[in-house]
Write a protein that holds these residues in place. Sequence first.
Motif, PDB file in Angstrom:
ATOM      1  N   GLU A 168     -93.971 -64.087  -1.132  1.00  0.00           N
ATOM      2  CA  GLU A 168     -93.737 -62.491  -1.003  1.00  0.00           C
ATOM      3  C   GLU A 168     -92.678 -62.077  -1.999  1.00  0.00           C
ATOM      4  O   GLU A 168     -92.666 -61.051  -2.558  1.00  0.00           O
ATOM      5  CB  GLU A 168     -93.563 -62.165   0.437  1.00  0.00           C
ATOM      6  N   LEU A 169     -91.490 -62.765  -1.786  1.00  0.00           N
ATOM      7  CA  LEU A 169     -90.303 -62.765  -2.767  1.00  0.00           C
ATOM      8  C   LEU A 169     -90.611 -62.731  -4.230  1.00  0.00           C
ATOM      9  O   LEU A 169     -90.287 -61.834  -5.052  1.00  0.00           O
ATOM     10  CB  LEU A 169     -89.154 -63.742  -2.298  1.00  0.00           C
ATOM     11  N   LEU A 170     -91.339 -63.827  -4.561  1.00  0.00           N
ATOM     12  CA  LEU A 170     -91.859 -63.943  -5.918  1.00  0.00           C
ATOM     13  C   LEU A 170     -92.610 -62.665  -6.387  1.00  0.00           C
ATOM     14  O   LEU A 170     -92.504 -62.106  -7.530  1.00  0.00           O
ATOM     15  CB  LEU A 170     -92.748 -64.982  -6.096  1.00  0.00           C
ATOM     16  N   LYS A 171     -93.584 -62.269  -5.508  1.00  0.00           N
ATOM     17  CA  LYS A 171     -94.259 -61.221  -5.693  1.00  0.00           C
ATOM     18  C   LYS A 171     -93.780 -59.817  -5.956  1.00  0.00           C
ATOM     19  O   LYS A 171     -93.988 -59.137  -6.962  1.00  0.00           O
ATOM     20  CB  LYS A 171     -95.343 -61.136  -4.606  1.00  0.00           C
ATOM     21  N   ILE A 172     -92.563 -59.689  -5.115  1.00  0.00           N
ATOM     22  CA  ILE A 172     -91.770 -58.744  -5.214  1.00  0.00           C
ATOM     23  C   ILE A 172     -90.975 -58.635  -6.456  1.00  0.00           C
ATOM     24  O   ILE A 172     -90.712 -57.700  -7.189  1.00  0.00           O
ATOM     25  CB  ILE A 172     -90.776 -58.571  -3.838  1.00  0.00           C
ATOM     26  N   ARG A 173     -90.304 -59.759  -6.725  1.00  0.00           N
ATOM     27  CA  ARG A 173     -89.771 -59.948  -7.785  1.00  0.00           C
ATOM     28  C   ARG A 173     -90.271 -59.557  -9.247  1.00  0.00           C
ATOM     29  O   ARG A 173     -90.078 -58.895 -10.205  1.00  0.00           O
ATOM     30  CB  ARG A 173     -89.145 -61.421  -8.214  1.00  0.00           C
ATOM     31  N   ARG A 174     -91.762 -60.158  -9.215  1.00  0.00           N
ATOM     32  CA  ARG A 174     -92.638 -59.690 -10.180  1.00  0.00           C
ATOM     33  C   ARG A 174     -92.980 -58.265 -10.323  1.00  0.00           C
ATOM     34  O   ARG A 174     -93.025 -57.759 -11.499  1.00  0.00           O
ATOM     35  CB  ARG A 174     -94.117 -60.647 -10.173  1.00  0.00           C
ATOM     36  N   SER A 231     -91.079 -55.917  -9.329  1.00  0.00           N
ATOM     37  CA  SER A 231     -89.774 -55.247  -9.864  1.00  0.00           C
ATOM     38  C   SER A 231     -89.737 -55.504 -11.286  1.00  0.00           C
ATOM     39  O   SER A 231     -89.522 -54.495 -11.886  1.00  0.00           O
ATOM     40  CB  SER A 231     -88.698 -56.263  -9.108  1.00  0.00           C
ATOM     41  N   ASP A 232     -89.995 -56.636 -11.781  1.00  0.00           N
ATOM     42  CA  ASP A 232     -89.990 -56.972 -13.288  1.00  0.00           C
ATOM     43  C   ASP A 232     -90.903 -55.954 -13.967  1.00  0.00           C
ATOM     44  O   ASP A 232     -90.602 -55.281 -14.819  1.00  0.00           O
ATOM     45  CB  ASP A 232     -90.142 -58.385 -13.437  1.00  0.00           C
ATOM     46  N   THR A 233     -92.101 -55.807 -13.510  1.00  0.00           N
ATOM     47  CA  THR A 233     -93.019 -54.940 -13.968  1.00  0.00           C
ATOM     48  C   THR A 233     -92.729 -53.432 -13.940  1.00  0.00           C
ATOM     49  O   THR A 233     -92.928 -52.848 -14.964  1.00  0.00           O
ATOM     50  CB  THR A 233     -94.531 -55.322 -13.404  1.00  0.00           C
ATOM     51  N   LYS A 234     -92.237 -53.024 -12.912  1.00  0.00           N
ATOM     52  CA  LYS A 234     -91.794 -51.928 -12.612  1.00  0.00           C
ATOM     53  C   LYS A 234     -90.654 -51.603 -13.779  1.00  0.00           C
ATOM     54  O   LYS A 234     -90.409 -50.376 -14.478  1.00  0.00           O
ATOM     55  CB  LYS A 234     -91.255 -51.260 -11.292  1.00  0.00           C
ATOM     56  N   LYS A 246     -90.371 -48.608 -20.953  1.00  0.00           N
ATOM     57  CA  LYS A 246     -91.280 -47.991 -21.505  1.00  0.00           C
ATOM     58  C   LYS A 246     -91.346 -46.557 -21.378  1.00  0.00           C
ATOM     59  O   LYS A 246     -91.276 -45.700 -22.271  1.00  0.00           O
ATOM     60  CB  LYS A 246     -92.818 -48.617 -21.170  1.00  0.00           C
ATOM     61  N   MET A 247     -91.285 -46.131 -19.956  1.00  0.00           N
ATOM     62  CA  MET A 247     -91.215 -44.523 -19.721  1.00  0.00           C
ATOM     63  C   MET A 247     -90.038 -44.166 -20.335  1.00  0.00           C
ATOM     64  O   MET A 247     -89.917 -42.957 -20.907  1.00  0.00           O
ATOM     65  CB  MET A 247     -91.104 -44.337 -18.159  1.00  0.00           C
ATOM     66  N   GLU A 248     -88.910 -44.622 -20.428  1.00  0.00           N
ATOM     67  CA  GLU A 248     -87.495 -44.251 -20.782  1.00  0.00           C
ATOM     68  C   GLU A 248     -87.560 -43.994 -22.390  1.00  0.00           C
ATOM     69  O   GLU A 248     -87.077 -42.908 -22.830  1.00  0.00           O
ATOM     70  CB  GLU A 248     -86.392 -45.107 -20.571  1.00  0.00           C
TER      71      GLU A 248
END
Length: 131
Positions: free
Chosen positions: A14-20, A22-25, A31-33
């Motif tokens: 779950e932590l890895l998924k949250i990190r991924r 987070s990295d994606t976000k 990109k949005m900036e």
Amino acid sequence: MSKFHGELTQREQELLKIRRDSDTKAAQLVKMEKMLQQTKNLLDKKTESSSESMGYQENMEDLEEKVRSSRRYRRNSLHHTQMLESQMKTVKGELVGTLDHLQELRNVLRRSQQKAEERKAAMEKLAAGLR
């Protein structure tokens, strides 16, 4: 312990998924900036272009006003010229009349001088006859 190990593995996943995520976000945020900065730059360019366009429009309005003013000035000048020409014709007519009158007076003066000379000559003749 295997229960804790399984739970720990699940939490790590779950932590890895949250990190991924987070990295994606974070990547999406970068990109949005960039897109926001590009949009801002385009907006600034459009504003500059609009300002130049407004300057051009103001320039055109100034030129149109100058043209209108120039036309008014030309009409006024034409009217003034026509008035002056009319006055000049009147004065010319008066001058012709005055010239005619002066010529008549000159002719009268010549006749008067001729008569005066004739009388003078006649008086001198009489004076010579009386001596």
